[in-house]
Design a protein around this motif. Sequence first.
Motif, PDB file in Angstrom:
ATOM      1  N   PHE A  98      -2.421   3.639 -15.476  1.00  0.00           N
ATOM      2  CA  PHE A  98      -1.008   3.490 -15.116  1.00  0.00           C
ATOM      3  C   PHE A  98      -0.865   2.879 -13.721  1.00  0.00           C
ATOM      4  O   PHE A  98      -0.094   1.943 -13.529  1.00  0.00           O
ATOM      5  CB  PHE A  98      -0.304   4.851 -15.145  1.00  0.00           C
ATOM      6  N   LEU A  99      -1.579   3.435 -12.758  1.00  0.00           N
ATOM      7  CA  LEU A  99      -1.507   2.895 -11.398  1.00  0.00           C
ATOM      8  C   LEU A  99      -2.781   3.266 -10.637  1.00  0.00           C
ATOM      9  O   LEU A  99      -3.457   4.249 -10.960  1.00  0.00           O
ATOM     10  CB  LEU A  99      -0.268   3.386 -10.661  1.00  0.00           C
ATOM     11  N   GLU A 100      -3.060   2.462  -9.587  1.00  0.00           N
ATOM     12  CA  GLU A 100      -4.260   2.689  -8.785  1.00  0.00           C
ATOM     13  C   GLU A 100      -4.059   2.097  -7.404  1.00  0.00           C
ATOM     14  O   GLU A 100      -3.465   1.025  -7.251  1.00  0.00           O
ATOM     15  CB  GLU A 100      -5.482   2.048  -9.448  1.00  0.00           C
ATOM     16  N   ASN A 101      -4.504   2.809  -6.381  1.00  0.00           N
ATOM     17  CA  ASN A 101      -4.508   2.309  -5.001  1.00  0.00           C
ATOM     18  C   ASN A 101      -5.838   2.720  -4.370  1.00  0.00           C
ATOM     19  O   ASN A 101      -6.244   3.893  -4.452  1.00  0.00           O
ATOM     20  CB  ASN A 101      -3.346   2.898  -4.218  1.00  0.00           C
ATOM     21  N   LEU A 102      -6.523   1.759  -3.750  1.00  0.00           N
ATOM     22  CA  LEU A 102      -7.861   1.999  -3.215  1.00  0.00           C
ATOM     23  C   LEU A 102      -7.867   1.937  -1.697  1.00  0.00           C
ATOM     24  O   LEU A 102      -7.026   1.270  -1.073  1.00  0.00           O
ATOM     25  CB  LEU A 102      -8.846   0.963  -3.762  1.00  0.00           C
ATOM     26  N   GLY A 103      -8.830   2.635  -1.113  1.00  0.00           N
ATOM     27  CA  GLY A 103      -9.161   2.509   0.303  1.00  0.00           C
ATOM     28  C   GLY A 103     -10.618   2.157   0.437  1.00  0.00           C
ATOM     29  O   GLY A 103     -11.273   1.752  -0.530  1.00  0.00           O
ATOM     30  N   ILE A 104     -11.154   2.322   1.629  1.00  0.00           N
ATOM     31  CA  ILE A 104     -12.578   2.035   1.821  1.00  0.00           C
ATOM     32  C   ILE A 104     -13.414   3.002   0.991  1.00  0.00           C
ATOM     33  O   ILE A 104     -14.376   2.617   0.323  1.00  0.00           O
ATOM     34  CB  ILE A 104     -12.944   2.138   3.319  1.00  0.00           C
ATOM     35  N   GLN A 105     -13.027   4.261   1.005  1.00  0.00           N
ATOM     36  CA  GLN A 105     -13.693   5.269   0.185  1.00  0.00           C
ATOM     37  C   GLN A 105     -12.679   6.058  -0.635  1.00  0.00           C
ATOM     38  O   GLN A 105     -12.947   6.415  -1.779  1.00  0.00           O
ATOM     39  CB  GLN A 105     -14.497   6.238   1.067  1.00  0.00           C
ATOM     40  N   GLY A 164     -12.073  20.859   4.193  1.00  0.00           N
ATOM     41  CA  GLY A 164     -12.441  19.470   3.929  1.00  0.00           C
ATOM     42  C   GLY A 164     -11.452  18.502   4.570  1.00  0.00           C
ATOM     43  O   GLY A 164     -10.563  18.874   5.329  1.00  0.00           O
ATOM     44  N   HIS A 165     -11.615  17.228   4.226  1.00  0.00           N
ATOM     45  CA  HIS A 165     -10.697  16.193   4.701  1.00  0.00           C
ATOM     46  C   HIS A 165      -9.348  16.366   3.999  1.00  0.00           C
ATOM     47  O   HIS A 165      -9.271  16.799   2.850  1.00  0.00           O
ATOM     48  CB  HIS A 165     -11.261  14.800   4.415  1.00  0.00           C
ATOM     49  N   ILE A 166      -8.295  15.982   4.715  1.00  0.00           N
ATOM     50  CA  ILE A 166      -6.959  16.172   4.145  1.00  0.00           C
ATOM     51  C   ILE A 166      -6.154  14.875   4.082  1.00  0.00           C
ATOM     52  O   ILE A 166      -5.131  14.817   3.414  1.00  0.00           O
ATOM     53  CB  ILE A 166      -6.169  17.229   4.948  1.00  0.00           C
ATOM     54  N   ARG A 167      -6.573  13.817   4.778  1.00  0.00           N
ATOM     55  CA  ARG A 167      -5.792  12.579   4.825  1.00  0.00           C
ATOM     56  C   ARG A 167      -6.255  11.597   3.743  1.00  0.00           C
ATOM     57  O   ARG A 167      -7.446  11.324   3.615  1.00  0.00           O
ATOM     58  CB  ARG A 167      -5.889  11.915   6.194  1.00  0.00           C
ATOM     59  N   LEU A 168      -5.260  11.076   3.012  1.00  0.00           N
ATOM     60  CA  LEU A 168      -5.516  10.044   1.998  1.00  0.00           C
ATOM     61  C   LEU A 168      -5.299   8.694   2.670  1.00  0.00           C
ATOM     62  O   LEU A 168      -4.173   8.305   2.995  1.00  0.00           O
ATOM     63  CB  LEU A 168      -4.559  10.212   0.810  1.00  0.00           C
ATOM     64  N   GLN A 169      -6.388   7.979   2.884  1.00  0.00           N
ATOM     65  CA  GLN A 169      -6.328   6.721   3.624  1.00  0.00           C
ATOM     66  C   GLN A 169      -6.584   5.548   2.667  1.00  0.00           C
ATOM     67  O   GLN A 169      -7.702   5.350   2.194  1.00  0.00           O
ATOM     68  CB  GLN A 169      -7.351   6.724   4.764  1.00  0.00           C
ATOM     69  N   LEU A 170      -5.519   4.807   2.401  1.00  0.00           N
ATOM     70  CA  LEU A 170      -5.560   3.667   1.470  1.00  0.00           C
ATOM     71  C   LEU A 170      -5.265   2.392   2.234  1.00  0.00           C
ATOM     72  O   LEU A 170      -4.513   2.399   3.224  1.00  0.00           O
ATOM     73  CB  LEU A 170      -4.537   3.861   0.351  1.00  0.00           C
ATOM     74  N   ASN A 171      -5.821   1.263   1.756  1.00  0.00           N
ATOM     75  CA  ASN A 171      -5.565   0.002   2.448  1.00  0.00           C
ATOM     76  C   ASN A 171      -5.361  -1.190   1.501  1.00  0.00           C
ATOM     77  O   ASN A 171      -5.013  -2.271   1.949  1.00  0.00           O
ATOM     78  CB  ASN A 171      -6.676  -0.313   3.453  1.00  0.00           C
ATOM     79  N   SER A 172      -5.609  -1.016   0.215  1.00  0.00           N
ATOM     80  CA  SER A 172      -5.390  -2.130  -0.723  1.00  0.00           C
ATOM     81  C   SER A 172      -3.948  -2.128  -1.209  1.00  0.00           C
ATOM     82  O   SER A 172      -3.161  -1.229  -0.880  1.00  0.00           O
ATOM     83  CB  SER A 172      -6.345  -2.012  -1.911  1.00  0.00           C
ATOM     84  N   GLN A 173      -3.623  -3.117  -1.973  1.00  0.00           N
ATOM     85  CA  GLN A 173      -2.316  -3.124  -2.617  1.00  0.00           C
ATOM     86  C   GLN A 173      -2.262  -2.035  -3.695  1.00  0.00           C
ATOM     87  O   GLN A 173      -3.283  -1.619  -4.237  1.00  0.00           O
ATOM     88  CB  GLN A 173      -2.035  -4.492  -3.240  1.00  0.00           C
ATOM     89  N   LEU A 174      -1.055  -1.625  -4.017  1.00  0.00           N
ATOM     90  CA  LEU A 174      -0.842  -0.681  -5.113  1.00  0.00           C
ATOM     91  C   LEU A 174      -0.746  -1.476  -6.412  1.00  0.00           C
ATOM     92  O   LEU A 174       0.088  -2.379  -6.542  1.00  0.00           O
ATOM     93  CB  LEU A 174       0.445   0.118  -4.885  1.00  0.00           C
ATOM     94  N   PHE A 175      -1.621  -1.160  -7.363  1.00  0.00           N
ATOM     95  CA  PHE A 175      -1.622  -1.820  -8.664  1.00  0.00           C
ATOM     96  C   PHE A 175      -0.899  -0.920  -9.673  1.00  0.00           C
ATOM     97  O   PHE A 175      -1.259   0.260  -9.819  1.00  0.00           O
ATOM     98  CB  PHE A 175      -3.048  -2.095  -9.139  1.00  0.00           C
ATOM     99  N   THR A 200       0.836  -1.214   0.000  1.00  0.00           N
ATOM    100  CA  THR A 200       0.000   0.000   0.000  1.00  0.00           C
ATOM    101  C   THR A 200       0.867   1.258   0.000  1.00  0.00           C
ATOM    102  O   THR A 200       1.881   1.351   0.706  1.00  0.00           O
ATOM    103  CB  THR A 200      -0.902   0.008   1.240  1.00  0.00           C
ATOM    104  N   PHE A 201       0.466   2.205  -0.816  1.00  0.00           N
ATOM    105  CA  PHE A 201       1.175   3.483  -0.907  1.00  0.00           C
ATOM    106  C   PHE A 201       0.741   4.366   0.266  1.00  0.00           C
ATOM    107  O   PHE A 201      -0.456   4.653   0.444  1.00  0.00           O
ATOM    108  CB  PHE A 201       0.844   4.158  -2.239  1.00  0.00           C
ATOM    109  N   HIS A 202       1.702   4.810   1.055  1.00  0.00           N
ATOM    110  CA  HIS A 202       1.399   5.652   2.210  1.00  0.00           C
ATOM    111  C   HIS A 202       1.751   7.096   1.874  1.00  0.00           C
ATOM    112  O   HIS A 202       2.905   7.495   1.887  1.00  0.00           O
ATOM    113  CB  HIS A 202       2.180   5.176   3.442  1.00  0.00           C
ATOM    114  N   GLY A 203       0.745   7.871   1.576  1.00  0.00           N
ATOM    115  CA  GLY A 203       0.938   9.291   1.279  1.00  0.00           C
ATOM    116  C   GLY A 203      -0.222  10.080   1.813  1.00  0.00           C
ATOM    117  O   GLY A 203      -0.906  10.779   1.062  1.00  0.00           O
ATOM    118  N   GLU A 204      -0.441   9.924   3.129  1.00  0.00           N
ATOM    119  CA  GLU A 204      -1.632  10.516   3.741  1.00  0.00           C
ATOM    120  C   GLU A 204      -1.724  12.027   3.519  1.00  0.00           C
ATOM    121  O   GLU A 204      -2.773  12.552   3.125  1.00  0.00           O
ATOM    122  CB  GLU A 204      -1.664  10.220   5.246  1.00  0.00           C
ATOM    123  N   LEU A 205      -0.636  12.742   3.824  1.00  0.00           N
ATOM    124  CA  LEU A 205      -0.662  14.202   3.725  1.00  0.00           C
ATOM    125  C   LEU A 205       0.072  14.725   2.497  1.00  0.00           C
ATOM    126  O   LEU A 205      -0.204  15.843   2.049  1.00  0.00           O
ATOM    127  CB  LEU A 205      -0.051  14.815   4.998  1.00  0.00           C
TER     128      LEU A 205
END
Length: 564
Positions: free
Chosen positions: A84-91, A160-171, A62-67
């Motif tokens: 090219f690439l995609e990383n998903l979270g719950i939303q 608004g919200h500022i944190r990017l919260q991802l939890n899947s693998q990076l494709f 998982t790509f960690h780039g919250e801020l």
Amino acid sequence: TNDTGFLSYKDHLPVTEIVITDTDRPNSEAAYKVGPLLCRGDRTFWNSASFNTETSYLHFPTFHGELSADVSFFFKTTASSGVFLENLGIQDFIRIELHSPSEVVFSFDVGNGPSEVIVQSRNALNDNQWHYVKAERNVKEASLQIDQLPQRSHSAPPDGHIRLQLNSQLFVGGTASRQKGFLGCIRSLQLNGMALDLEERAKITPGVEPGCPGHCSSYGNLCHNGGKCREKYSGFSCDCTFSAYGGPFCKKGKHISAYFWTGTSVTYNFQEYYTLAKNSSSHASSFYADMTLTREAITFAFRTTRTPSLLLYVSSFYKEYLSVILTRNGDLQIRYKLDSHHDPDVFSISFKNMADGQLQHVKINREEEMLFVEVNQNERMKFILSSGTEFNAIKSLTLGKILENSDVDEETMKANSQGFIGCLSSVQFNHIAPLKSALHHSSSAPVIVKGRFTESNCGTLTGADSTSSETTHSFADHSGPIDEGKPLANAIRSDSAIIGGVIAVVIFILLCITAIAIRIYKKKGIYSKNETKGSENEDSAESALKSELSMQNTANENQKEYFF
């Protein structure tokens, strides 16, 4: 007389000015060129992977780039779209994709709803060339840049919200959301300054190959006769644009023929001309040495009735040349001048008059001082050159008439007085196909055409044989171009009309003879019956007289009918 060197430090580039001093003296001169650049890079910069199917992808943690997140990479493709690439979270999610051939989209969601940054290019990005992508996102804004195009940015909402919260693998090269994957190559992928090792992961992933060498590195030698290997995702193809041949591997003979008229000139330039001082020596123009030949392979076919004629001429920046001419009596003559201080070597082939309007095939091969010539598939002849073995700094190849000032011998000059009038076909000089370039790729090939120049089927055997009378007439008076299809059709229709007329006349004569024979046979039968009746009544004088008169009348009638 010659000084070369390499600039091997990046700080010394680019070269913006060259100053050469001490040239203001008698017999002093200078000439220079810079290039080509030879680019090298580190392993990280060229770390790459090839994605061969739309369902293939690489996955990473998982790509960690919250801020703060920045992603950069290079890509090349011929596909019209792909992720090219995609990383998903719950939303939340982050995605970079080629949305169309000229549009890249950076999309993400940090809880405020999906946002997009779009860069559109005037030129297509799926041209199989490397393109650079850099996407950044922080708490204030998101930005996207493609190559040297202006950067596009999108401001974040103030509350608004500022944190990017991802939890899947990076494709990479694919997607978990079942969108269209990427077809092509990706290299130098970096996330927050850290390079991902695409090659190592590709080694254990089906449908993905480490590196971007493609298939040409293994199978490119299957493209023959100057054909260029072009990469495809499931194989390769041979580009026969600059070859005289066609087919999947540029091996299938493709007769490209053209009719040349008075003054027609087709010139193919082998390299760019650099302007030199008026009386520059060969030493000053030594940077043309990269086009020095020790061997040539030349093939062509021609048809003409004009002599003398210039068939082919290859010039040099050093006043060396090759000319192939027809002499006044129709002999084929090859003239090599590989030393500007000596007369040319002259080789004549005189077993027949080659200006007879028939298709003539010529093959010329030189290997240093050995020259081999084959005409119309007859036994190959061997000659030896004495003027040299190197054809230095070749400049251009000319078909038809030489229009530029050239220092050639008197016989070549005579042949050039009217150039060439007739048909040239399947011309090949090493890997160069000048006729094909002039007729089909004149906008992209380094070729110049002057005068009237018409593509024709005059170089095919059927065109030469079935239309010999018509094309011979055209060669003689040059009243119009040779039609590519009509002469053969007209000839077939003419032959059919003649044959049909002959058959009709023969049938008519046979019917007439049969009718006359039947009529004569019937009249002979009537004459025989009358003669029998006369012999039975010969006892009576009166009857005999009547019978005699009757027979005479019948005979007279038969005679009249017979003559009628």
